[in-house]
Write an enzyme that holds these catalytic residues in place. Structure first.
Site, short mmCIF file in Angstrom:
data_model
loop_
_atom_site.label_atom_id
_atom_site.label_comp_id
_atom_site.label_asym_id
_atom_site.label_seq_id
_atom_site.Cartn_x
_atom_site.Cartn_y
_atom_site.Cartn_z
N CYS A 136 0.87 -1.19 0.00
CA CYS A 136 0.00 0.00 0.00
C CYS A 136 0.90 1.23 0.00
O CYS A 136 1.80 1.35 0.84
CB CYS A 136 -0.91 0.00 1.21
N CYS A 254 -31.37 35.87 -6.29
CA CYS A 254 -30.87 35.93 -7.67
C CYS A 254 -30.50 34.52 -8.10
O CYS A 254 -29.73 33.84 -7.41
CB CYS A 254 -29.64 36.85 -7.73
N HIS A 262 -30.69 41.71 -6.89
CA HIS A 262 -29.93 42.95 -6.87
C HIS A 262 -29.97 43.74 -8.17
O HIS A 262 -29.07 44.53 -8.44
CB HIS A 262 -28.46 42.63 -6.53
N CYS A 307 -40.83 58.09 2.74
CA CYS A 307 -40.63 59.20 1.81
C CYS A 307 -39.51 60.11 2.28
O CYS A 307 -39.31 60.32 3.48
CB CYS A 307 -41.94 59.97 1.69
N HIS A 333 -37.24 71.14 -5.52
CA HIS A 333 -36.55 69.85 -5.62
C HIS A 333 -36.94 69.09 -6.87
O HIS A 333 -36.18 68.26 -7.35
CB HIS A 333 -36.85 68.99 -4.38
#
EC number: 2.3.2.31
Length: 493
Positions: A136, A254, A262, A307, A333
């Site tokens: 062996c 994903c 992502h 928000c 804005h």
């Protein structure tokens, strides 16, 4: 949308193998609206070319038994064609990611070389160098011939050494990676060689799990569900970085990288971004606070809605409407939103000192990180708004003020808001790594347009009782169109 306030207020598979059973999983974000992709289509119907959804992706959820049947079908067919054992056919399939057409082409041109490349047959030169021995090569003991075992490479080892070798590797979680013990020999051991060497049924069960994991992970059309203790497998026709959802545990991920979905950022980029965020987390800690000072009265305010349109009364008779991100006047804005979401590069930075360049690099990172983190927090706050809407609908139905169907549009508006904001959050890593140029300018323009419409939608969702259904659904339509346009132009297909 957004709410601001001052400091004073404002099908079961129990018997299936679970390839993920020994892996730790992250806790689910309690702020997520799990099914925000479902049930909103009727409120944002598109016509003609506008009906195209860049995120549309066909996939199938398979149980362990169904996916095992699919794998075995491919294996049996290839084994018959190549005239090899089923175990060897599996190793060939793993080596070439189960792309059978490519395997058959290689087999037609050079059958012997195919098996060499699959690491189930040695090269002829290496094979010729092997000499027979009754020793062996591991324990160096003299062994009777019938107790020496070898693979196709003819490297001979005693049965006891083979058993120890296989046992140690399987305990370490190795499946198809069990290979020959000879130095520099890369031949893989077929499963029918390993199974008789494993000393217990428990170890054999582990080996079966690891093999199944490796077979699925090597298959170009399959992915294991990353959900905790979930044995499901997702199957697709064409592998892409697209959103898939397990029908058993509802995990969304994903398909390509098995991380959180992502889009529009690609897998490699989001990996770099998340690593950078983790490495620089302490540096960015100071911007993660929930409070800022009102630009008009200097009162500390807290953002308690999604928000970014802030209204702070403070100690003044008049409210101050401003943007949470840049603290600019909200009245102007609408025309300046592009400037708020776009980082202004210093064109002369390359000519300045290394220290100045390092400060500029940190400034740029913090700009994008703050907006990334802000939208993440907005998602969590808007999830609370979603819950309040559900409770309000329930209350109205109980008071016979209409049915669930009558008020479903409110719930769908909150779902669509989360869907759009989720995409917007992932535009910031994308922009951070983009090269300057016309394409980035176009991206930033579309990003700003999307952001403006999301803020309008967020404002109306949080004040839904002040707007009629048609007005709210029109805003949903506009926001979803902005989202689809950006993904169509910038999400890799």
């Amino acid at each position: 949308m957004s709410v601001d306030m001052n400091s004073q207020g404002s099908d079961s598979n129990e018997e299936d193998y679970d390839p993920n059973c020994e892996e730790e999983e992250e806790d689910e974000d309690p702020g997520d609206i799990e099914d925000y992709y479902d049930g909103v289509a009727n409120d944002v119907e598109q016509q003609g070319a506008d009906a195209f959804d860049p995120e549309e992706y066909q996939f199938t959820c398979l149980t362990y038994k169904e996916s095992e049947s699919t794998l075995n079908e491919h294996m049996a067919s290839l084994a018959a064609t190549l005239k090899v054992s089923h175990a060897v056919a599996k190793l060939v399939l793993v080596s070439f990611h189960w792309q059978i057409s490519e395997i058959l082409e290689r087999h037609k041109s050079n059958a012997a070389q195919l098996l060499v490349e699959a690491r189930v047959q040695p090269t002829s030169s290496k094979h010729a160098m092997v000499h027979s021995s009754h020793h062996c090569a591991v324990c160096m003991q003299f062994v009777r011939k019938e107790n020496l075992l070898s693979l196709a490479c003819q490297h001979q080892f005693c049965r006891s050494c083979w058993e120890q070798h296989c046992t140690v590797l399987v305990k370490d979680g190795v499946g198809v990676g069990v290979s020959c013990m000879a130095q520099d020999c890369l031949l893989r051991t077929p499963e029918d060689f390993v199974f008789p060497l494993l000393p217990s049924e428990e170890l054999k069960d582990k080996y079966r799990r690891y093999l199944f994991r490796d077979y699925v992970e090597s298959h170009y059309q399959l992915q294991l569900c990353p959900g905790a203790d979930c044995p499901m497998v997702i199957q697709v026709q064409e592998p892409k970085a697209r959103r898939v959802q397990c029908n058993r545990c509802n995990e969304v991920f994903c398909f390509k990288c098995r991380q959180m979905y992502h889009a529009p950022t690609d897998c490699a980029t989001i990996r770099k971004w998340l690593t950078k965020c983790a490495d620089d987390s302490e540096t960015a800690n100071y911007i993660s606070a929930h409070t800022k000072d009102c630009p008009k009265c200097n009162i500390c305010i807290e953002k308690n809605g999604g928000c970014n349109h802030m209204v702070s009364m403070g100690f003044s008779l008049f409210s101050a409407d401003f943007c949470w991100m840049c603290l600019g006047d909200w009245k102007t804005h609408g025309s300046e939103y592009y400037e708020c979401s776009r980082y202004k590069e210093n064109p002369d930075i390359v000519n300045q000192s290394q220290q100045a360049q390092a400060r500029e690099a940190l400034k740029k990172y913090l700009f994008y990180f703050e907006r990334w983190e802000n939208h993440n927090k907005s998602l969590q706050l808007e999830a609370q708004t979603y819950q309040r809407i559900q409770e309000k609908i329930q209350e109205r139905v109980m008071n016979n003020l209409g049915t669930w169907i009558d008020w479903q549009y409110l719930q769908n508006a909150a779902k669509l808001l989360a869907k759009c904001r989720y995409t917007l959050q992932y535009t910031y890593p994308y922009a951070y790594y983009m090269e300057s140029g016309p394409r980035k300018k176009l991206f930033e323009y579309q990003q700003a347009q999307l952001e403006a419409e999301i803020e309008n939608l967020s404002w109306k969702v949080e004040r839904a009782d002040s707007y009629d259904r048609g007005d709210l659904e029109n805003q949903m339509h506009i926001a979803e169109q902005r989202r689809r346009t950006l993904l169509k132009d910038f999400h890799d297909t």
